[in-house]
Design an enzyme around this catalytic site. Structure first.
Site, PDB file in Angstrom:
ATOM      1  N   TYR A 123     -20.737 -68.830  54.229  1.00  0.00           N
ATOM      2  CA  TYR A 123     -19.611 -68.972  53.441  1.00  0.00           C
ATOM      3  C   TYR A 123     -18.053 -68.860  53.945  1.00  0.00           C
ATOM      4  O   TYR A 123     -18.179 -68.119  54.947  1.00  0.00           O
ATOM      5  CB  TYR A 123     -19.744 -68.564  51.908  1.00  0.00           C
ATOM      6  N   CYS A 124     -17.393 -69.796  53.963  1.00  0.00           N
ATOM      7  CA  CYS A 124     -15.797 -69.739  54.260  1.00  0.00           C
ATOM      8  C   CYS A 124     -16.029 -69.691  55.718  1.00  0.00           C
ATOM      9  O   CYS A 124     -15.451 -68.928  56.197  1.00  0.00           O
ATOM     10  CB  CYS A 124     -15.294 -68.570  53.908  1.00  0.00           C
ATOM     11  N   PRO A 125     -16.663 -70.458  56.346  1.00  0.00           N
ATOM     12  CA  PRO A 125     -16.851 -70.610  57.929  1.00  0.00           C
ATOM     13  C   PRO A 125     -15.475 -70.950  58.526  1.00  0.00           C
ATOM     14  O   PRO A 125     -14.562 -71.639  58.043  1.00  0.00           O
ATOM     15  CB  PRO A 125     -17.737 -71.662  58.133  1.00  0.00           C
TER      16      PRO A 125
END
Length: 287
Positions: free
Chosen positions: A154-156
């Site tokens: 998540y949130c790469p």
């Protein structure tokens, strides 16, 4: 996939004459994540004006999902938010870039606030400083901490911090009037994959397989872990706080504890109101 090599230029940023320490890691449920982002905006302003030396602020929030601006464009955003709330999470939108992240009692957040002074701080230099600090804090463990995008997290981003392909931290930046706040969330303990599963389900519910212009991440929970899982040794937020203080001391300079004071308290009220109004607008909520 971008992978970064070690940047020694980050070291002068960590070698500050003084570090002002603001520890808000044990404030508990009374401390709202929106207050936290307003605090960093306040410190950016104060440091940028030269009213404060460089700041290291630590903070922990309970059961909060922090959305990015892009997340608010999900076609079924309210359904996604309702799902998160059903899982016991509060939902806010942050005032810096990125996508959804999980904050809870096992996630330690660190903000380093630097003055830009005469020379601006290149964005990668800020990221490199936080990466260097993190490596220093855990240098006694026989693992290489890499900075590269972890697909499926998540949130790469290109400064995802990982060990053997499993992400445990993400870094963001916020810049206001000569001050630069570099922020990291460190998943210290509990299950990194369970946190990722919550975000994965949020996107499934919020998208319902509808095609969108923006490509939201497809979450693979197996690529995320906590440091306790990666090191196979139980760590606590307090353990990592001690490591942080020792590292800052080794980089030199004077360390002293402080809360917000003087004009900063008025600035906090101003920034908090702005963050509140913006959050309500982005989530289309009434006050």
């Amino acid at each position: 996939m971008t992978e970064h090599t070690e940047e020694k230029a980050s070291l002068p940023l960590l070698h500050q004459p003084s570090w002002r320490l603001i520890d808000q890691s044990s404030f508990g449920n009374q401390f709202d994540a929106l207050q936290s982002f307003a605090t960093d905006d306040t410190l950016c302003t104060s440091v940028g004006k030269g009213d404060s030396p460089a700041v290291c602020r630590t903070w922990v929030h309970q059961q909060t999902i922090v959305l990015g601006i892009q997340d608010t464009r999900l076609p079924f955003l309210q359904d996604g938010i309702d799902y998160l709330k059903s899982q016991g999470y509060k939902v806010i939108v942050r005032n810096s870039g990125g996508l959804a992240v999980v904050l809870d009692q096992g996630v330690l957040n660190i903000s380093l606030v630097f003055p830009e002074k005469e020379k601006s701080i290149d964005i990668n230099r800020g990221y490199d400083a936080m990466w260097e600090l993190t490596k220093h804090m855990f240098r006694d463990f026989p693992y290489a901490i890499e900075a590269k995008e972890i697909i499926g997290s998540y949130c790469p981003g290109s400064y995802d911090l990982s060990i053997e392909g499993k992400k445990f931290a993400g870094i963001s930046q916020r810049r206001i009037r000569g001050g630069v706040a570099v922020q990291i969330y460190l998943c210290i303990n509990e299950s990194g994959s369970e946190r990722a599963s919550v975000i994965g389900e949020f996107y499934k519910v919020g998208l319902k397989e509808e095609q969108t212009k923006f490509a939201f991440p497809s979450i693979n929970p197996t690529v995320m872990a906590s440091l306790s899982e990666l090191f196979e040794q139980e760590l606590t937020v307090q353990d990592v706080m001690i490591r942080l203080l020792h590292s800052l001391k080794e980089f030199g300079g004077r360390l002293y504890a402080s809360g917000l004071q003087g004009e900063e308290l008025d600035l906090l009220t101003h920034h908090y109101q702005r963050v509140l109004e913006r959050n309500e607008k982005m989530l289309n909520l009434s006050s």
